[in-house]
Write an enzyme that holds these catalytic residues in place. Structure first.
Site, PDB file in Angstrom:
ATOM      1  N   ARG A 156       6.731  -0.517   2.166  1.00 16.06           N
ATOM      2  CA  ARG A 156       6.058  -0.306   0.882  1.00 16.06           C
ATOM      3  C   ARG A 156       7.093  -0.036  -0.209  1.00 16.06           C
ATOM      4  O   ARG A 156       8.193   0.440   0.071  1.00 16.06           O
ATOM      5  CB  ARG A 156       5.112   0.895   0.956  1.00 16.06           C
ATOM      6  CG  ARG A 156       3.913   0.727   1.870  1.00 16.06           C
ATOM      7  CD  ARG A 156       3.021   1.956   1.776  1.00 16.06           C
ATOM      8  NE  ARG A 156       1.845   1.855   2.622  1.00 16.06           N
ATOM      9  CZ  ARG A 156       1.741   2.367   3.852  1.00 16.06           C
ATOM     10  NH1 ARG A 156       2.779   3.034   4.370  1.00 16.06           N
ATOM     11  NH2 ARG A 156       0.637   2.236   4.557  1.00 16.06           N
ATOM     12  N   LYS A 180       2.809   7.011   3.827  1.00 13.74           N
ATOM     13  CA  LYS A 180       1.694   7.712   3.197  1.00 13.74           C
ATOM     14  C   LYS A 180       1.371   8.984   3.962  1.00 13.74           C
ATOM     15  O   LYS A 180       1.502   9.036   5.174  1.00 13.74           O
ATOM     16  CB  LYS A 180       0.458   6.809   3.165  1.00 13.74           C
ATOM     17  CG  LYS A 180       0.520   5.708   2.107  1.00 13.74           C
ATOM     18  CD  LYS A 180      -0.793   4.963   2.041  1.00 13.74           C
ATOM     19  CE  LYS A 180      -0.803   3.946   0.914  1.00 13.74           C
ATOM     20  NZ  LYS A 180      -2.099   3.224   0.837  1.00 13.74           N
ATOM     21  N   HIS A 251       4.359  -5.721  -3.569  1.00 15.27           N
ATOM     22  CA  HIS A 251       3.406  -5.707  -2.453  1.00 15.27           C
ATOM     23  C   HIS A 251       3.217  -7.102  -1.860  1.00 15.27           C
ATOM     24  O   HIS A 251       2.810  -7.238  -0.709  1.00 15.27           O
ATOM     25  CB  HIS A 251       2.059  -5.153  -2.914  1.00 15.27           C
ATOM     26  CG  HIS A 251       1.222  -4.607  -1.795  1.00 15.27           C
ATOM     27  ND1 HIS A 251       1.550  -3.450  -1.115  1.00 15.27           N
ATOM     28  CD2 HIS A 251       0.090  -5.080  -1.218  1.00 15.27           C
ATOM     29  CE1 HIS A 251       0.647  -3.227  -0.181  1.00 15.27           C
ATOM     30  NE2 HIS A 251      -0.246  -4.191  -0.220  1.00 15.27           N
ATOM     31  N   ARG A 254       5.253  -7.460   1.184  1.00 12.82           N
ATOM     32  CA  ARG A 254       4.646  -6.749   2.322  1.00 12.82           C
ATOM     33  C   ARG A 254       3.547  -7.606   2.953  1.00 12.82           C
ATOM     34  O   ARG A 254       3.473  -7.750   4.168  1.00 12.82           O
ATOM     35  CB  ARG A 254       4.079  -5.416   1.838  1.00 12.82           C
ATOM     36  CG  ARG A 254       3.389  -4.576   2.917  1.00 12.82           C
ATOM     37  CD  ARG A 254       3.047  -3.209   2.330  1.00 12.82           C
ATOM     38  NE  ARG A 254       2.111  -2.437   3.127  1.00 12.82           N
ATOM     39  CZ  ARG A 254       2.455  -1.655   4.148  1.00 12.82           C
ATOM     40  NH1 ARG A 254       3.713  -1.559   4.515  1.00 12.82           N
ATOM     41  NH2 ARG A 254       1.542  -0.966   4.796  1.00 12.82           N
ATOM     42  N   HIS A 277      -0.114   1.554   8.967  1.00 12.58           N
ATOM     43  CA  HIS A 277      -1.558   1.648   8.733  1.00 12.58           C
ATOM     44  C   HIS A 277      -2.171   2.635   9.723  1.00 12.58           C
ATOM     45  O   HIS A 277      -1.697   2.771  10.855  1.00 12.58           O
ATOM     46  CB  HIS A 277      -2.226   0.285   8.917  1.00 12.58           C
ATOM     47  CG  HIS A 277      -1.939  -0.685   7.815  1.00 12.58           C
ATOM     48  ND1 HIS A 277      -2.087  -0.362   6.484  1.00 12.58           N
ATOM     49  CD2 HIS A 277      -1.507  -1.969   7.843  1.00 12.58           C
ATOM     50  CE1 HIS A 277      -1.758  -1.405   5.747  1.00 12.58           C
ATOM     51  NE2 HIS A 277      -1.400  -2.392   6.538  1.00 12.58           N
ATOM     52  N   TYR A 286      -5.736 -10.177   7.098  1.00 15.51           N
ATOM     53  CA  TYR A 286      -4.535 -10.980   7.347  1.00 15.51           C
ATOM     54  C   TYR A 286      -4.751 -11.920   8.526  1.00 15.51           C
ATOM     55  O   TYR A 286      -4.287 -13.058   8.524  1.00 15.51           O
ATOM     56  CB  TYR A 286      -3.346 -10.062   7.638  1.00 15.51           C
ATOM     57  CG  TYR A 286      -2.900  -9.248   6.467  1.00 15.51           C
ATOM     58  CD1 TYR A 286      -2.067  -9.770   5.502  1.00 15.51           C
ATOM     59  CD2 TYR A 286      -3.343  -7.933   6.319  1.00 15.51           C
ATOM     60  CE1 TYR A 286      -1.658  -9.007   4.423  1.00 15.51           C
ATOM     61  CE2 TYR A 286      -2.940  -7.170   5.234  1.00 15.51           C
ATOM     62  CZ  TYR A 286      -2.097  -7.715   4.298  1.00 15.51           C
ATOM     63  OH  TYR A 286      -1.694  -6.956   3.228  1.00 15.51           O
TER      64      TYR A 286
END
Length: 310
Positions: A156, A180, A251, A254, A277, A286
């Site tokens: 990220r 995150k 992004h 990514r 994730h 995806y």
């Protein structure tokens, strides 16, 4: 103490004590701040005991009609972000007895359309973008290291900008990054990216670094920590040089990394771990991008498809 402002300050202080990420806290302050300002301007409400279900429903209507500075309605994800932050705060007040326990339930999430990810580049397009970088200057070499790193493991933008020198293991070709929720994870670094990264850190970076104690890898020409706005401009500049669409952002790399991994046969669980994730749900979009490749593989490999029909 029932002033919404005072209660919210106490709420934020509590979340800070739990080591919530600065980004999460900033989102809470922004979204709940908007809610409280709307309450005061529209209904003259600034105290918790004045809150009713009708106010929550009216705020829902406000979000559905709210427009951005460019005149567009808020996207479902933007609405849900506001709903999530406000509901979390109201639920907290409910637990402490400042508002009815189920008041937050009158503010609903909206359905997010099941869309495929946009702005995905092919490997050839990314290659053209990387090749457009003039690496003869310190800045150019830094930029190439950045693009290679972002594409090699789908890091990220915030993770890249916060990457520290001491967190990189050149011997094993890995790095520890802060994701995150202040969660660390170990990610691999491809050989090409590792080569540029090592050269940048050992040869190029010392010429621009001003503070010997600065741990962050990527610096601007003034020796300061690089900001997201500069990273975004960097990506868009090289995308334009390669003749790519204007909507390319950090992004995008990514997303492109994710797509190429899945097309190459990587397991979704491993890709989830690589990207940081929390669930596989994000990757379903995806996976749908690779259906063309899947059909080709099926036609080529399945015995029934290889049979000649007379």
């Amino acid at each position: 103490m029932s002033s919404l402002k005072e209660l919210f300050d106490k709420f934020i202080a509590g979340r800070k004590s739990l080591n919530m990420s600065p980004r999460t806290l900033k989102g809470n302050v922004s979204q709940v701040g908007m809610f409280m300002q709307w309450l005061k301007e529209k209904h003259g409400i600034s105290r918790s005991e004045e809150l009713r279900s009708i106010h929550m429903q009216d705020f829902q209507k406000y979000l559905s009609e709210k427009r951005t500075y460019s005149g567009h309605l808020l996207l479902p994800r933007s609405i849900n972000k506001a709903v999530e932050c406000v509901r979390t705060f109201i639920e907290h007040l409910g637990k402490d007895g400042y508002v009815p326990a189920r008041l937050a339930e009158h503010l609903d999430y909206v359905k997010v359309p099941d869309l495929l990810p946009k702005s995905v580049l092919t490997h050839e397009q990314v290659q053209a973008m990387v090749n457009s970088v003039d690496e003869s200057s310190p800045k150019g070499y830094r930029d190439k290291a950045i693009l290679e790193l972002m594409y090699t493991n789908g890091i990220r933008a915030s993770e890249l900008l916060g990457l520290e020198i001491g967190k990189i293991d050149f011997k094993s070709g890995t790095a520890i990054i802060m994701g995150k929720g202040m969660k660390e994870r170990v990610v691999p670094i491809g050989k090409t990216a590792l080569k540029y990264l090592e050269t940048y850190i050992t040869i190029v970076r010392p010429y621009v670094a001003r503070d010997p104690g600065e741990k962050v890898v990527f610096l601007n020409p003034d020796g300061q920590v690089m900001k997201y706005a500069a990273l975004r401009r960097l990506v868009k500049r090289y995308a334009a040089k390669a003749g790519l669409p204007s909507h390319v952002t950090p992004h995008t790399l990514r997303r492109s990394c994710t797509t190429e991994l899945l097309r190459g046969g990587a397991g979704m669980y491993h890709v989830k771990e690589l990207l940081g994730h929390t669930s596989l749900d994000t990757l379903k979009h995806y996976a749908r991008l690779t259906i063309t490749d899947l059909r080709k593989t099926h036609a080529k490999c399945h015995p029934r498809e290889r049979e000649t029909v007379d």
